[in-house]
Design a protein around this motif. Structure first.
Motif, mmCIF file in Angstrom:
data_model
loop_
_atom_site.group_PDB
_atom_site.id
_atom_site.type_symbol
_atom_site.label_atom_id
_atom_site.label_comp_id
_atom_site.label_asym_id
_atom_site.label_seq_id
_atom_site.Cartn_x
_atom_site.Cartn_y
_atom_site.Cartn_z
ATOM 1 N N UNK A 108 30.140 -15.780 -3.604
ATOM 2 C CA UNK A 108 30.034 -14.599 -4.457
ATOM 3 C C UNK A 108 31.449 -14.029 -4.531
ATOM 4 N N UNK A 109 32.105 -14.275 -5.650
ATOM 5 C CA UNK A 109 33.507 -13.912 -5.842
ATOM 6 C C UNK A 109 33.560 -12.633 -6.673
ATOM 7 N N UNK A 110 34.433 -11.716 -6.311
ATOM 8 C CA UNK A 110 34.535 -10.466 -7.062
ATOM 9 C C UNK A 110 35.939 -10.195 -7.591
ATOM 10 N N UNK A 111 36.886 -11.046 -7.285
ATOM 11 C CA UNK A 111 38.250 -10.788 -7.755
ATOM 12 C C UNK A 111 38.944 -12.051 -8.251
ATOM 13 N N UNK A 112 38.159 -12.948 -8.822
ATOM 14 C CA UNK A 112 38.682 -14.176 -9.429
ATOM 15 C C UNK A 112 39.538 -14.992 -8.480
ATOM 16 N N UNK A 113 39.073 -15.156 -7.255
ATOM 17 C CA UNK A 113 39.817 -15.908 -6.255
ATOM 18 C C UNK A 113 39.789 -17.403 -6.517
ATOM 19 N N UNK A 114 38.650 -17.938 -6.953
ATOM 20 C CA UNK A 114 38.511 -19.387 -7.097
ATOM 21 C C UNK A 114 38.783 -19.844 -8.520
ATOM 22 N N UNK A 115 39.591 -20.906 -8.626
ATOM 23 C CA UNK A 115 39.817 -21.534 -9.917
ATOM 24 C C UNK A 115 38.820 -22.660 -10.132
ATOM 25 N N UNK A 116 38.976 -23.374 -11.211
ATOM 26 C CA UNK A 116 38.031 -24.428 -11.572
ATOM 27 C C UNK A 116 37.969 -25.556 -10.553
ATOM 28 N N UNK A 117 38.996 -25.690 -9.738
ATOM 29 C CA UNK A 117 38.990 -26.732 -8.718
ATOM 30 C C UNK A 117 38.229 -26.291 -7.473
ATOM 31 N N UNK A 118 37.786 -25.018 -7.437
ATOM 32 C CA UNK A 118 37.138 -24.488 -6.257
ATOM 33 C C UNK A 118 38.126 -24.018 -5.201
ATOM 34 N N UNK A 119 39.405 -24.046 -5.516
ATOM 35 C CA UNK A 119 40.456 -23.623 -4.594
ATOM 36 C C UNK A 119 41.003 -22.274 -5.044
ATOM 37 N N UNK A 120 41.570 -21.501 -4.125
ATOM 38 C CA UNK A 120 42.082 -20.168 -4.473
ATOM 39 C C UNK A 120 43.188 -20.199 -5.522
ATOM 40 N N UNK A 121 43.162 -19.192 -6.367
ATOM 41 C CA UNK A 121 44.216 -18.950 -7.352
ATOM 42 C C UNK A 121 44.514 -17.454 -7.325
ATOM 43 N N UNK A 122 45.580 -17.059 -7.971
ATOM 44 C CA UNK A 122 45.886 -15.632 -8.072
ATOM 45 C C UNK A 122 44.880 -14.996 -9.023
ATOM 46 N N UNK A 123 44.365 -13.840 -8.647
ATOM 47 C CA UNK A 123 43.400 -13.168 -9.501
ATOM 48 C C UNK A 123 43.470 -11.675 -9.299
ATOM 49 N N UNK A 124 42.919 -10.956 -10.261
ATOM 50 C CA UNK A 124 42.940 -9.507 -10.140
ATOM 51 C C UNK A 124 41.817 -8.896 -10.971
ATOM 52 N N UNK A 125 40.705 -8.624 -10.370
ATOM 53 C CA UNK A 125 39.619 -7.855 -10.982
ATOM 54 C C UNK A 125 38.712 -7.461 -9.833
ATOM 55 N N UNK A 126 38.873 -6.276 -9.351
ATOM 56 C CA UNK A 126 38.223 -5.884 -8.111
ATOM 57 C C UNK A 126 36.881 -5.219 -8.364
ATOM 58 N N UNK A 127 35.847 -5.823 -7.825
ATOM 59 C CA UNK A 127 34.553 -5.172 -7.728
ATOM 60 C C UNK A 127 33.738 -5.022 -8.990
ATOM 61 N N UNK A 128 34.180 -5.525 -10.121
ATOM 62 C CA UNK A 128 33.393 -5.349 -11.337
ATOM 63 C C UNK A 128 33.070 -6.649 -12.045
ATOM 64 N N UNK A 129 33.750 -7.720 -11.714
ATOM 65 C CA UNK A 129 33.521 -9.004 -12.370
ATOM 66 C C UNK A 129 33.065 -10.028 -11.341
ATOM 67 N N UNK A 130 31.779 -9.990 -11.049
ATOM 68 C CA UNK A 130 31.245 -10.889 -10.039
ATOM 69 C C UNK A 130 30.973 -12.253 -10.640
ATOM 70 N N UNK A 131 31.160 -13.276 -9.794
ATOM 71 C CA UNK A 131 30.886 -14.646 -10.186
ATOM 72 C C UNK A 131 30.149 -15.333 -9.045
ATOM 73 N N UNK A 132 29.081 -16.033 -9.362
ATOM 74 C CA UNK A 132 28.391 -16.906 -8.413
ATOM 75 C C UNK A 132 28.923 -18.301 -8.660
ATOM 76 N N UNK A 133 29.456 -18.912 -7.610
ATOM 77 C CA UNK A 133 30.111 -20.203 -7.788
ATOM 78 C C UNK A 133 29.575 -21.210 -6.774
ATOM 79 N N UNK A 134 29.133 -22.356 -7.276
ATOM 80 C CA UNK A 134 28.748 -23.473 -6.413
ATOM 81 C C UNK A 134 29.989 -24.326 -6.201
ATOM 82 N N UNK A 135 30.285 -24.622 -4.919
ATOM 83 C CA UNK A 135 31.393 -25.511 -4.593
ATOM 84 C C UNK A 135 30.890 -26.574 -3.628
#
Length: 116
Positions: free
Chosen positions: A23-50
């Motif tokens: 459950x990501x809330x600040x765009x931490x994961x990129x399409x590879x499932x690995x961390x990337x730089x992101x910035x959107x705190x607490x309002x843009x939630x993403x459910x991601x299967x890795x």
């Protein structure tokens, strides 16, 4: 703490049993499932299967749910409260809700597994 998914969302994500769920809330994961730089705190939630066993260390706590253990960032707990739900609305969008309010009306659902 526990987040409850409604039956419609559970049905949509029924093929996620062989995944780790983030459950990501600040765009931490990129399409590879690995961390990337992101910035959107607490309002843009993403459910991601890795892929199992590939959860980045930054997701350092687990939240219980009726879908799967949800990997989350400890410092983001300030955005959560007991009794939150993830539901599907009438136009098939996934919503993240707290008591009496919608936190995110359009949660992205992403599958970044390499072998699906």
């Amino acid at each position: 703490m526990k987040i409850t998914f409604d039956e419609q969302v559970l049905a949509r994500l029924s093929n996620w049993s062989n995944a780790d769920v983030v459950l990501d809330f600040d765009n931490t994961l990129g399409e590879t499932g690995r961390p990337v730089e992101g910035c959107s705190i607490g309002t843009n939630y993403r459910l991601i299967a890795i892929d199992k066993g590939t959860v980045p260390e930054v997701f350092d706590i687990i939240i219980d749910s009726n879908l799967a253990p949800l990997h989350f960032k400890k410092y983001g707990e300030m955005f959560l409260e007991n009794g939150m739900t993830i539901t599907e609305n009438t136009d098939k969008r996934i919503q993240f809700k707290a008591a009496g309010e919608i936190i995110d009306s359009n949660v992205q659902v992403l599958d970044y597994r390499q072998a699906k």
